[in-house]
Write a protein that holds these residues in place. Structure first.
Motif, PDB file in Angstrom:
ATOM      1  N   GLY A 167      33.240  10.880  27.368  1.00 24.17           N
ATOM      2  CA  GLY A 167      32.709  11.918  26.501  1.00 24.17           C
ATOM      3  C   GLY A 167      31.760  11.332  25.470  1.00 24.17           C
ATOM      4  O   GLY A 167      31.471  10.139  25.449  1.00 24.17           O
ATOM      5  N   ALA A 168      31.277  12.196  24.573  1.00 23.30           N
ATOM      6  CA  ALA A 168      30.217  11.815  23.635  1.00 23.30           C
ATOM      7  C   ALA A 168      30.643  10.743  22.638  1.00 23.30           C
ATOM      8  O   ALA A 168      29.925   9.774  22.424  1.00 23.30           O
ATOM      9  CB  ALA A 168      29.703  13.052  22.903  1.00 23.30           C
ATOM     10  N   GLU A 169      31.792  10.896  22.009  1.00 29.79           N
ATOM     11  CA  GLU A 169      32.189   9.957  20.960  1.00 29.79           C
ATOM     12  C   GLU A 169      32.350   8.534  21.500  1.00 29.79           C
ATOM     13  O   GLU A 169      31.836   7.572  20.926  1.00 29.79           O
ATOM     14  CB  GLU A 169      33.485  10.424  20.309  1.00 29.79           C
ATOM     15  N   ASN A 225      30.970  11.788  31.673  1.00 31.44           N
ATOM     16  CA  ASN A 225      30.872  12.969  30.824  1.00 31.44           C
ATOM     17  C   ASN A 225      30.071  12.665  29.553  1.00 31.44           C
ATOM     18  O   ASN A 225      30.466  13.026  28.452  1.00 31.44           O
ATOM     19  CB  ASN A 225      32.279  13.489  30.481  1.00 31.44           C
ATOM     20  N   LEU A 226      28.931  12.009  29.722  1.00 25.98           N
ATOM     21  CA  LEU A 226      28.159  11.518  28.575  1.00 25.98           C
ATOM     22  C   LEU A 226      27.209  12.546  27.965  1.00 25.98           C
ATOM     23  O   LEU A 226      27.041  12.576  26.755  1.00 25.98           O
ATOM     24  CB  LEU A 226      27.374  10.266  28.974  1.00 25.98           C
ATOM     25  N   GLU A 227      26.521  13.313  28.759  1.00 23.35           N
ATOM     26  CA  GLU A 227      25.560  14.324  28.311  1.00 23.35           C
ATOM     27  C   GLU A 227      24.370  13.696  27.571  1.00 23.35           C
ATOM     28  O   GLU A 227      24.221  12.491  27.503  1.00 23.35           O
ATOM     29  CB  GLU A 227      26.257  15.410  27.507  1.00 23.35           C
ATOM     30  N   ASP A 228      23.503  14.551  27.019  1.00 19.91           N
ATOM     31  CA  ASP A 228      22.220  14.114  26.461  1.00 19.91           C
ATOM     32  C   ASP A 228      22.336  13.150  25.285  1.00 19.91           C
ATOM     33  O   ASP A 228      21.634  12.142  25.232  1.00 19.91           O
ATOM     34  CB  ASP A 228      21.383  15.321  26.023  1.00 19.91           C
ATOM     35  N   GLU A 229      23.177  13.469  24.322  1.00 22.24           N
ATOM     36  CA  GLU A 229      23.292  12.641  23.119  1.00 22.24           C
ATOM     37  C   GLU A 229      23.546  11.183  23.472  1.00 22.24           C
ATOM     38  O   GLU A 229      22.915  10.265  22.942  1.00 22.24           O
ATOM     39  CB  GLU A 229      24.419  13.169  22.230  1.00 22.24           C
ATOM     40  N   VAL A 230      24.456  10.960  24.386  1.00 20.34           N
ATOM     41  CA  VAL A 230      24.806   9.593  24.761  1.00 20.34           C
ATOM     42  C   VAL A 230      23.742   8.980  25.657  1.00 20.34           C
ATOM     43  O   VAL A 230      23.410   7.800  25.517  1.00 20.34           O
ATOM     44  CB  VAL A 230      26.189   9.545  25.431  1.00 20.34           C
ATOM     45  N   ALA A 231      23.184   9.757  26.578  1.00 26.28           N
ATOM     46  CA  ALA A 231      22.120   9.231  27.439  1.00 26.28           C
ATOM     47  C   ALA A 231      20.961   8.723  26.590  1.00 26.28           C
ATOM     48  O   ALA A 231      20.391   7.656  26.857  1.00 26.28           O
ATOM     49  CB  ALA A 231      21.646  10.302  28.415  1.00 26.28           C
ATOM     50  N   LEU A 281      20.686   0.400  36.708  1.00 32.51           N
ATOM     51  CA  LEU A 281      21.196   1.340  35.721  1.00 32.51           C
ATOM     52  C   LEU A 281      21.594   2.619  36.441  1.00 32.51           C
ATOM     53  O   LEU A 281      20.762   3.269  37.071  1.00 32.51           O
ATOM     54  CB  LEU A 281      20.142   1.654  34.650  1.00 32.51           C
ATOM     55  N   GLU A 282      22.876   2.931  36.367  1.00 37.77           N
ATOM     56  CA  GLU A 282      23.381   4.158  36.988  1.00 37.77           C
ATOM     57  C   GLU A 282      24.021   5.036  35.924  1.00 37.77           C
ATOM     58  O   GLU A 282      24.918   4.592  35.204  1.00 37.77           O
ATOM     59  CB  GLU A 282      24.402   3.836  38.079  1.00 37.77           C
ATOM     60  N   MET A 283      23.534   6.281  35.831  1.00 35.82           N
ATOM     61  CA  MET A 283      24.100   7.274  34.919  1.00 35.82           C
ATOM     62  C   MET A 283      24.193   8.619  35.632  1.00 35.82           C
ATOM     63  O   MET A 283      23.888   9.661  35.073  1.00 35.82           O
ATOM     64  CB  MET A 283      23.267   7.377  33.640  1.00 35.82           C
ATOM     65  N   ALA A 284      24.645   8.608  36.864  1.00 34.24           N
ATOM     66  CA  ALA A 284      24.752   9.830  37.668  1.00 34.24           C
ATOM     67  C   ALA A 284      25.912  10.697  37.174  1.00 34.24           C
ATOM     68  O   ALA A 284      26.873  10.203  36.596  1.00 34.24           O
ATOM     69  CB  ALA A 284      24.978   9.474  39.140  1.00 34.24           C
ATOM     70  N   GLY A 285      25.794  12.006  37.385  1.00 35.41           N
ATOM     71  CA  GLY A 285      26.884  12.927  37.128  1.00 35.41           C
ATOM     72  C   GLY A 285      27.333  13.028  35.684  1.00 35.41           C
ATOM     73  O   GLY A 285      28.523  13.133  35.419  1.00 35.41           O
ATOM     74  N   ASN A 286      26.395  13.018  34.751  1.00 36.89           N
ATOM     75  CA  ASN A 286      26.729  13.069  33.330  1.00 36.89           C
ATOM     76  C   ASN A 286      26.177  14.296  32.611  1.00 36.89           C
ATOM     77  O   ASN A 286      26.139  14.322  31.389  1.00 36.89           O
ATOM     78  CB  ASN A 286      26.231  11.802  32.631  1.00 36.89           C
ATOM     79  N   ASP A 287      25.724  15.301  33.352  1.00 42.47           N
ATOM     80  CA  ASP A 287      25.144  16.516  32.751  1.00 42.47           C
ATOM     81  C   ASP A 287      23.971  16.212  31.824  1.00 42.47           C
ATOM     82  O   ASP A 287      23.787  16.863  30.795  1.00 42.47           O
ATOM     83  CB  ASP A 287      26.209  17.335  32.010  1.00 42.47           C
ATOM     84  N   ILE A 288      23.181  15.220  32.191  1.00 44.27           N
ATOM     85  CA  ILE A 288      21.984  14.873  31.426  1.00 44.27           C
ATOM     86  C   ILE A 288      20.889  15.877  31.763  1.00 44.27           C
ATOM     87  O   ILE A 288      20.687  16.201  32.932  1.00 44.27           O
ATOM     88  CB  ILE A 288      21.531  13.437  31.757  1.00 44.27           C
TER      89      ILE A 288
END
Length: 132
Positions: A45-47, A71-77, A94-101
């Protein structure tokens, strides 16, 4: 916490949550010589993701970073992309698949990719990067 291995790979079925992700991220701050970090398929998650992005700036030798399905989303990306852009690590994967970015993170990710000349694999699949 002492971590002496150059590769840390989480068990892909642990489903580490936000609290565990924060603790792990704080422990990883002392791992400046790490080459590969695989945290896929957890529930950071974000935090916890923001905490992880702060530790990334200390890495100097990181070549592979797997942050898919956290579950990172935009803020973390955005935070991760900015941290990687500024760090000295020669990122190759660099892999960041499936994070709702979404497209909101595009400028930061593009700036990171432009800066990382060694990058030869980027996986952003299963995100929401299409224009609406």
């Amino acid at each position: 916490m002492t971590i002496s291995r150059s590769v840390i790979q989480e068990n892909k079925t642990t489903k580490v949550g936000s609290e565990g992700g924060i603790a792990l991220s704080e422990g990883l701050e002392c791992c400046a010589y790490m080459k590969k970090l695989d945290l896929r398929d957890n529930m950071f998650g974000a935090e916890a993701g923001v905490s992880l992005s702060k530790s990334l700036s200390s890495y100097k030798h990181l070549t592979e970073l797997y942050l898919s399905y956290l579950n990172l989303e935009d803020e973390v990306a955005i935070a991760v992309a900015k941290a990687l852009k500024e760090c000295a690590s020669p990122i190759e994967v660099l892999e960041m698949a499936g994070n709702d970015i979404t497209v909101e993170a595009d400028p930061a990710i593009a700036a990171c990719v432009a800066e990382k000349q060694d990058l030869n694999k980027l996986n952003l699949s299963e995100n929401e990067l299409k224009q609406k």
